[in-house]
Design a protein around this motif. Structure first.
Motif, PDB file in Angstrom:
ATOM      1  N   ASP A   1       0.846  -1.199   0.000  1.00 59.56           N
ATOM      2  CA  ASP A   1       0.000   0.000   0.000  1.00 59.56           C
ATOM      3  C   ASP A   1       0.879   1.246   0.000  1.00 59.56           C
ATOM      4  O   ASP A   1       1.950   1.267   0.588  1.00 59.56           O
ATOM      5  CB  ASP A   1      -0.906  -0.002   1.234  1.00 59.56           C
ATOM      6  N   GLY A   2       0.422   2.271  -0.690  1.00 58.03           N
ATOM      7  CA  GLY A   2       1.178   3.513  -0.759  1.00 58.03           C
ATOM      8  C   GLY A   2       2.195   3.538  -1.885  1.00 58.03           C
ATOM      9  O   GLY A   2       2.842   4.550  -2.115  1.00 58.03           O
ATOM     10  N   THR A   3       2.359   2.417  -2.589  1.00 60.60           N
ATOM     11  CA  THR A   3       3.281   2.380  -3.719  1.00 60.60           C
ATOM     12  C   THR A   3       2.524   2.713  -5.001  1.00 60.60           C
ATOM     13  O   THR A   3       1.296   2.647  -5.056  1.00 60.60           O
ATOM     14  CB  THR A   3       3.932   0.995  -3.877  1.00 60.60           C
ATOM     15  N   TRP A   4       3.279   3.027  -6.026  1.00 60.12           N
ATOM     16  CA  TRP A   4       2.689   3.277  -7.336  1.00 60.12           C
ATOM     17  C   TRP A   4       1.957   2.025  -7.819  1.00 60.12           C
ATOM     18  O   TRP A   4       0.898   2.101  -8.437  1.00 60.12           O
ATOM     19  CB  TRP A   4       3.778   3.685  -8.323  1.00 60.12           C
TER      20      TRP A   4
ATOM     21  N   GLU B   1       5.219  -4.863 -13.028  1.00 57.60           N
ATOM     22  CA  GLU B   1       6.462  -4.302 -13.588  1.00 57.60           C
ATOM     23  C   GLU B   1       7.107  -3.335 -12.603  1.00 57.60           C
ATOM     24  O   GLU B   1       8.323  -3.358 -12.396  1.00 57.60           O
ATOM     25  CB  GLU B   1       6.176  -3.551 -14.894  1.00 57.60           C
ATOM     26  N   SER B   2       6.292  -2.490 -11.998  1.00 58.80           N
ATOM     27  CA  SER B   2       6.800  -1.504 -11.042  1.00 58.80           C
ATOM     28  C   SER B   2       7.481  -2.187  -9.857  1.00 58.80           C
ATOM     29  O   SER B   2       8.574  -1.795  -9.442  1.00 58.80           O
ATOM     30  CB  SER B   2       5.642  -0.620 -10.562  1.00 58.80           C
TER      31      SER B   2
ATOM     32  N   LEU C   1      14.393  -7.070 -10.331  1.00 64.33           N
ATOM     33  CA  LEU C   1      14.118  -8.172 -11.254  1.00 64.33           C
ATOM     34  C   LEU C   1      13.897  -7.627 -12.661  1.00 64.33           C
ATOM     35  O   LEU C   1      13.703  -6.426 -12.847  1.00 64.33           O
ATOM     36  CB  LEU C   1      12.844  -8.920 -10.812  1.00 64.33           C
ATOM     37  N   THR C   2      13.880  -8.510 -13.635  1.00 65.60           N
ATOM     38  CA  THR C   2      13.524  -8.118 -14.994  1.00 65.60           C
ATOM     39  C   THR C   2      12.073  -7.672 -14.979  1.00 65.60           C
ATOM     40  O   THR C   2      11.188  -8.426 -14.561  1.00 65.60           O
ATOM     41  CB  THR C   2      13.695  -9.310 -15.970  1.00 65.60           C
ATOM     42  N   ALA C   3      11.818  -6.452 -15.414  1.00 59.23           N
ATOM     43  CA  ALA C   3      10.473  -5.880 -15.361  1.00 59.23           C
ATOM     44  C   ALA C   3       9.699  -6.243 -16.617  1.00 59.23           C
ATOM     45  O   ALA C   3       9.618  -5.473 -17.567  1.00 59.23           O
ATOM     46  CB  ALA C   3      10.546  -4.369 -15.181  1.00 59.23           C
TER      47      ALA C   3
END
Length: 162
Positions: free
Chosen positions: A96-99, A123-124, A131-133
């Motif tokens: 929570d709170g992340t993009w 991906e974000s 890691l590979t996104a």
């Protein structure tokens, strides 16, 4: 030195071009370039992972594959509704709170659809974890994510890795 006729040169050119197209098609085909994660199979259920010493009423719902445990993958429009929903809830609860959580929230919430919003969220987080996104959920992404603890089917405010 004997001269090659124009007709023969055209045939050789057509054969050479055909061989190049065929070789290029084989190396670019899904059979030749299939991702390693395809060996696991698509997540088609949820495994109730029981953390050690907490009892079966305490669990972490983690996307899984029948007969293959939690080694599975999901991508754009792939994965069962329950598996995708478990991933989306984990992102909303533990990140929570992340993009990424905002992407899930803004694209329909935990709706069980691995759409563009979920791809962008994964991906974000993959970028954040180093890691590979690619937006594909698999064992490496699973191991880096934090998962919510549930007690008798109610989410608790406690997250950790499985």
């Amino acid at each position: 030195m004997k001269r090659v006729s124009t007709k023969l040169r055209k045939r050789i050119g057509v054969l050479g071009a055909s061989a190049a197209v065929l070789a290029g098609g084989l190396t670019a085909s899904p059979i030749m370039t299939g991702a390693a994660h395809a060996a696991y199979g698509t997540c088609n259920t949820v495994h109730k992972y029981d953390p050690p010493n907490l009892g079966p009423e305490n669990y972490r719902p983690v996307p899984a594959r029948t007969g293959n445990g939690t080694d599975c993958y999901m991508g754009y429009h792939e994965g069962s509704t329950s598996a995708v929903k478990a991933l989306q809830k984990a992102i909303l609860t533990c990140h929570d709170g992340t993009w990424a959580a905002n992407q899930i929230r803004n694209s329909g919430g935990a709706d069980g659809i691995y759409g563009a919003g979920t791809v962008a969220a994964v991906e974000s987080l993959q970028k954040r974890f180093g890691l590979t996104a690619d937006g594909v959920y698999g064992p490496k992404t699973r191991d880096k994510l934090k998962w919510p603890l549930y007690y008798n089917d109610r989410a608790l405010d406690f997250c950790e890795k499985v």
